[in-house]
Design a protein around this motif. Sequence first.
Motif, PDB file in Angstrom:
ATOM      1  N   ARG A  62      -5.840   4.972   3.804  1.00  0.00           N
ATOM      2  CA  ARG A  62      -4.732   3.945   4.158  1.00  0.00           C
ATOM      3  C   ARG A  62      -5.455   3.046   5.295  1.00  0.00           C
ATOM      4  O   ARG A  62      -5.356   2.122   5.551  1.00  0.00           O
ATOM      5  CB  ARG A  62      -3.796   4.735   5.039  1.00  0.00           C
ATOM      6  CG  ARG A  62      -2.443   4.063   5.372  1.00  0.00           C
ATOM      7  CD  ARG A  62      -1.424   4.924   5.809  1.00  0.00           C
ATOM      8  NE  ARG A  62      -1.019   5.841   4.710  1.00  0.00           N
ATOM      9  CZ  ARG A  62       0.318   5.836   4.396  1.00  0.00           C
ATOM     10  NH1 ARG A  62       1.127   4.732   4.962  1.00  0.00           N
ATOM     11  NH2 ARG A  62       0.837   6.421   3.422  1.00  0.00           N
ATOM     12  N   SER A  73      -4.801  -2.673  -1.590  1.00  0.00           N
ATOM     13  CA  SER A  73      -4.027  -1.627  -1.854  1.00  0.00           C
ATOM     14  C   SER A  73      -4.620  -0.236  -1.413  1.00  0.00           C
ATOM     15  O   SER A  73      -5.852  -0.022  -1.743  1.00  0.00           O
ATOM     16  CB  SER A  73      -3.274  -1.646  -3.154  1.00  0.00           C
ATOM     17  OG  SER A  73      -4.197  -1.359  -4.132  1.00  0.00           O
ATOM     18  N   LYS A  74      -4.073   0.875  -1.443  1.00  0.00           N
ATOM     19  CA  LYS A  74      -4.581   2.098  -1.270  1.00  0.00           C
ATOM     20  C   LYS A  74      -5.116   2.499  -2.708  1.00  0.00           C
ATOM     21  O   LYS A  74      -6.236   3.223  -2.930  1.00  0.00           O
ATOM     22  CB  LYS A  74      -3.637   3.105  -0.787  1.00  0.00           C
ATOM     23  CG  LYS A  74      -3.186   2.920   0.478  1.00  0.00           C
ATOM     24  CD  LYS A  74      -2.216   4.064   1.064  1.00  0.00           C
ATOM     25  CE  LYS A  74      -0.870   4.218  -0.044  1.00  0.00           C
ATOM     26  NZ  LYS A  74      -0.040   5.303   0.559  1.00  0.00           N
ATOM     27  N   SER A  75      -4.466   2.270  -3.702  1.00  0.00           N
ATOM     28  CA  SER A  75      -4.897   2.282  -5.030  1.00  0.00           C
ATOM     29  C   SER A  75      -5.884   1.799  -5.361  1.00  0.00           C
ATOM     30  O   SER A  75      -7.071   2.449  -6.111  1.00  0.00           O
ATOM     31  CB  SER A  75      -3.861   1.962  -5.994  1.00  0.00           C
ATOM     32  OG  SER A  75      -2.471   2.419  -5.839  1.00  0.00           O
ATOM     33  N   THR A  76      -6.385   0.577  -4.940  1.00  0.00           N
ATOM     34  CA  THR A  76      -7.669  -0.284  -5.234  1.00  0.00           C
ATOM     35  C   THR A  76      -8.836   0.710  -4.416  1.00  0.00           C
ATOM     36  O   THR A  76      -9.712   0.844  -5.094  1.00  0.00           O
ATOM     37  CB  THR A  76      -7.446  -1.637  -4.586  1.00  0.00           C
ATOM     38  OG1 THR A  76      -6.250  -2.130  -5.101  1.00  0.00           O
ATOM     39  CG2 THR A  76      -8.805  -2.392  -5.014  1.00  0.00           C
ATOM     40  N   HIS A  87      -9.069   3.730  -3.610  1.00  0.00           N
ATOM     41  CA  HIS A  87      -9.311   5.083  -4.353  1.00  0.00           C
ATOM     42  C   HIS A  87      -9.934   4.609  -5.568  1.00  0.00           C
ATOM     43  O   HIS A  87     -11.041   5.571  -5.782  1.00  0.00           O
ATOM     44  CB  HIS A  87      -7.946   5.725  -4.643  1.00  0.00           C
ATOM     45  CG  HIS A  87      -8.108   6.955  -5.032  1.00  0.00           C
ATOM     46  ND1 HIS A  87      -8.100   7.405  -6.422  1.00  0.00           N
ATOM     47  CD2 HIS A  87      -8.315   7.974  -4.151  1.00  0.00           C
ATOM     48  CE1 HIS A  87      -8.344   8.819  -6.458  1.00  0.00           C
ATOM     49  NE2 HIS A  87      -8.448   9.310  -5.284  1.00  0.00           N
ATOM     50  N   LYS A  88      -9.562   3.820  -6.395  1.00  0.00           N
ATOM     51  CA  LYS A  88     -10.211   3.621  -7.802  1.00  0.00           C
ATOM     52  C   LYS A  88     -11.859   2.973  -7.617  1.00  0.00           C
ATOM     53  O   LYS A  88     -12.434   3.247  -8.177  1.00  0.00           O
ATOM     54  CB  LYS A  88      -9.319   2.314  -8.391  1.00  0.00           C
ATOM     55  CG  LYS A  88      -9.959   1.674  -9.593  1.00  0.00           C
ATOM     56  CD  LYS A  88      -9.316   2.464 -10.944  1.00  0.00           C
ATOM     57  CE  LYS A  88      -9.652   1.881 -11.934  1.00  0.00           C
ATOM     58  NZ  LYS A  88      -9.523   2.696 -13.092  1.00  0.00           N
TER      59      LYS A  88
END
Length: 92
Positions: free
Chosen positions: A24, A33-36, A38-39
């Motif tokens: 975060r 984004s958090k997803s980006t 993480h990815k």
Amino acid sequence: MKEYIEERAVSIANYIIDHNATVRQTAKKFGISKSTVHKDVTDRLTNVNPSLAAQARVVLDINKAERHIRGGMATKEKYEHQLAICSREKKE
């Protein structure tokens, strides 16, 4: 993979390692984004720099293991703050 994505993934991993940052915090710092985040760290970075990915993963795993504690502390502080406000209002 595009070069700027590889550079971003390396920058993200270095930031996470240097600052012991959460997903975060990192997402907020880089404006993604958090997803980006993480990815980039879990998938993309393993192809670019596996050792750096492993180091970042260690930090993320520690943060994940501790997040329930941080959440509990945040809740505790929230209610202590509300209690302090109520106490001041009663004195007035």
